[in-house]
Enzyme design. Structure first.
Site, PDB file in Angstrom:
ATOM      1  N   ASP A   1      36.647  44.946  35.605  1.00  0.00           N
ATOM      2  CA  ASP A   1      35.434  44.607  34.864  1.00  0.00           C
ATOM      3  C   ASP A   1      34.322  45.631  35.056  1.00  0.00           C
ATOM      4  O   ASP A   1      33.568  45.908  34.133  1.00  0.00           O
ATOM      5  CB  ASP A   1      34.933  43.224  35.296  1.00  0.00           C
TER       6      ASP A   1
ATOM      7  N   GLY B   1      44.565  44.147  32.227  1.00  0.00           N
ATOM      8  CA  GLY B   1      43.470  45.077  32.036  1.00  0.00           C
ATOM      9  C   GLY B   1      43.847  46.419  32.651  1.00  0.00           C
ATOM     10  O   GLY B   1      44.936  46.586  33.216  1.00  0.00           O
TER      11      GLY B   1
ATOM     12  N   ASP C   1      25.777  38.689  36.848  1.00  0.00           N
ATOM     13  CA  ASP C   1      26.631  39.614  36.097  1.00  0.00           C
ATOM     14  C   ASP C   1      26.570  40.990  36.762  1.00  0.00           C
ATOM     15  O   ASP C   1      26.733  41.101  37.959  1.00  0.00           O
ATOM     16  CB  ASP C   1      26.175  39.639  34.631  1.00  0.00           C
TER      17      ASP C   1
ATOM     18  N   SER D   1      45.699  39.091  32.544  1.00  0.00           N
ATOM     19  CA  SER D   1      46.293  39.850  33.645  1.00  0.00           C
ATOM     20  C   SER D   1      46.601  41.296  33.271  1.00  0.00           C
ATOM     21  O   SER D   1      47.133  42.028  34.098  1.00  0.00           O
ATOM     22  CB  SER D   1      47.590  39.172  34.107  1.00  0.00           C
TER      23      SER D   1
END
Length: 357
Positions: free
Chosen positions: A171, A146, A267, A144
């Protein structure tokens, strides 16, 4: 029972056993023979060579035009989780290694350097702002904490854009024409849709939720006209096509899943100048190509994938001004290290705000 009675009973039992053995012995042998003969006549699957691959192409994908990529550059002998490729305004290729936190720079002459901007960072996405600063989405503790940070072009002067205290797992990210950016929140699981897509405006501020309830939101990209947002859902196995009414509003009935992947999850993604979408399929050693409406039209396969090599295909990037696409993967525990592969994309790279004059 006396000794005589016991002896007589034993003799009778032995005699019965002998008789039964004489009868059942040949019968058992006959039954075994018949079973063997019957097994030999059972229907059997005769798998073609393609389906004996470590990662067989799903039947629908196997009909797509395919080409095998060529090796472009060997980054390292060890398996590194290479991610987040982008080009800066000077034409250098920037990319990162997630778990070690390193950033790499590869010149057009294939000279490789690396640096560690912060030992605590876990970079997963890079994008270059039109002012030249490098923005990094990083996964922090993978739970949690980032953040999104920005760096000077030389990797110094790190600034926090989205704090670790905000509770995200950024990400990947992509800039829009205005200088704002979207990022994916890498949370959730196959049955836990707690990830999403958020937008941060040109002037910063609190991230605004745009696409909720995703199962590990991963890759993200914008169509060349900036009106369509594309997102991959790693644990959900989906490719989302999202029409935008404005930077933070999905158009009415504008969100749809245009493709669901079989096997390894989707991805990172990239988009070319004609709006074609490229998705790296993690665990399958390939990149799939989709037209601007989301129909699959082809795929790029990495060398050795049928034997289990270079399956960890994570990301790709198209060199500005060209149709040369570079694909990133590592061989994990198979011993061939971390490499970049090259193919020709369907069209040239889409214009990038970082390269605007």
């Amino acid at each position: 029972m006396n000794i005589y009675s016991r002896s007589r009973a034993l003799s009778q039992a032995l005699g019965l056993a002998f008789i039964m053995g004489s009868i059942l012995g040949p019968l058992s042998a006959t039954t075994a023979s018949q079973a063997t003969e019957s097994a030999g006549n059972l229907p059997a699957l005769d798998l073609p060579k393609e389906l004996r691959s470590v990662v067989p192409l799903p039947m629908a994908d196997s009909q797509l035009p395919s080409v095998e990529a060529k090796e472009y550059f060997k980054v390292a002998d060890e398996a590194l989780q290479l991610e987040c490729p982008t080009f800066d305004a000077a034409g250098d290729l920037l990319f990162c290694e997630v778990f070690g936190g390193r950033l790499f720079r590869l010149t057009p002459q294939k000279e490789l350097t690396s640096f560690l901007p912060d030992a605590e960072l876990r970079p997963a996405g890079l994008a270059v702002h039109k002012d030249g600063r490098i923005y990094m989405a990083e996964l922090g503790d993978f739970q949690s904490r980032g953040s999104v940070v920005s760096l000077a072009p030389d990797g110094t002067d790190m600034r926090r854009i989205v704090s670790r205290d905000a509770g995200f797992l950024p990400d990947d990210l992509v800039f829009d024409r205005n200088g704002g950016f979207y990022f994916t929140d890498f949370k959730g699981g196959s049955s836990v849709p707690t990830g999403g897509v958020y937008y941060v405006g040109p002037d910063g501020g609190k991230p605004v939720l745009v696409v909720p309830n995703l199962k590990i939101a991963n890759g993200i990209g914008l169509s060349p006209d900036g009106k369509t947002l594309w997102v991959t859902e790693l644990a959900g196995g989906n490719l989302h096509r999202i029409a935008l009414a404005d930077p933070t509003t999905v158009a009415p009935f504008g969100s749809s899943i245009v493709y669901s992947f079989t096997g390894g999850g989707p991805d990172s993604l990239r988009i070319d100048a004609e709006g074609n979408v490229y998705v790296a399929v993690y665990g399958q050693g390939k990149v799939m190509a989709f037209n601007p409406l989301g129909f699959p039209v082809g795929q790029y396969l990495l060398p050795g994938r049928d034997e289990g090599h270079f399956l960890r295909s994570t990301s790709m990037v198209i060199r500005p001004g060209t149709d040369e696409m570079l694909i990133f993967s590592n061989d994990w525990d198979k011993g061939q290290g971390s490499r970049i592969f090259a193919v020709k994309a369907l069209a040239k790279a889409a214009p990038d705000p970082a390269h605007a004059k």
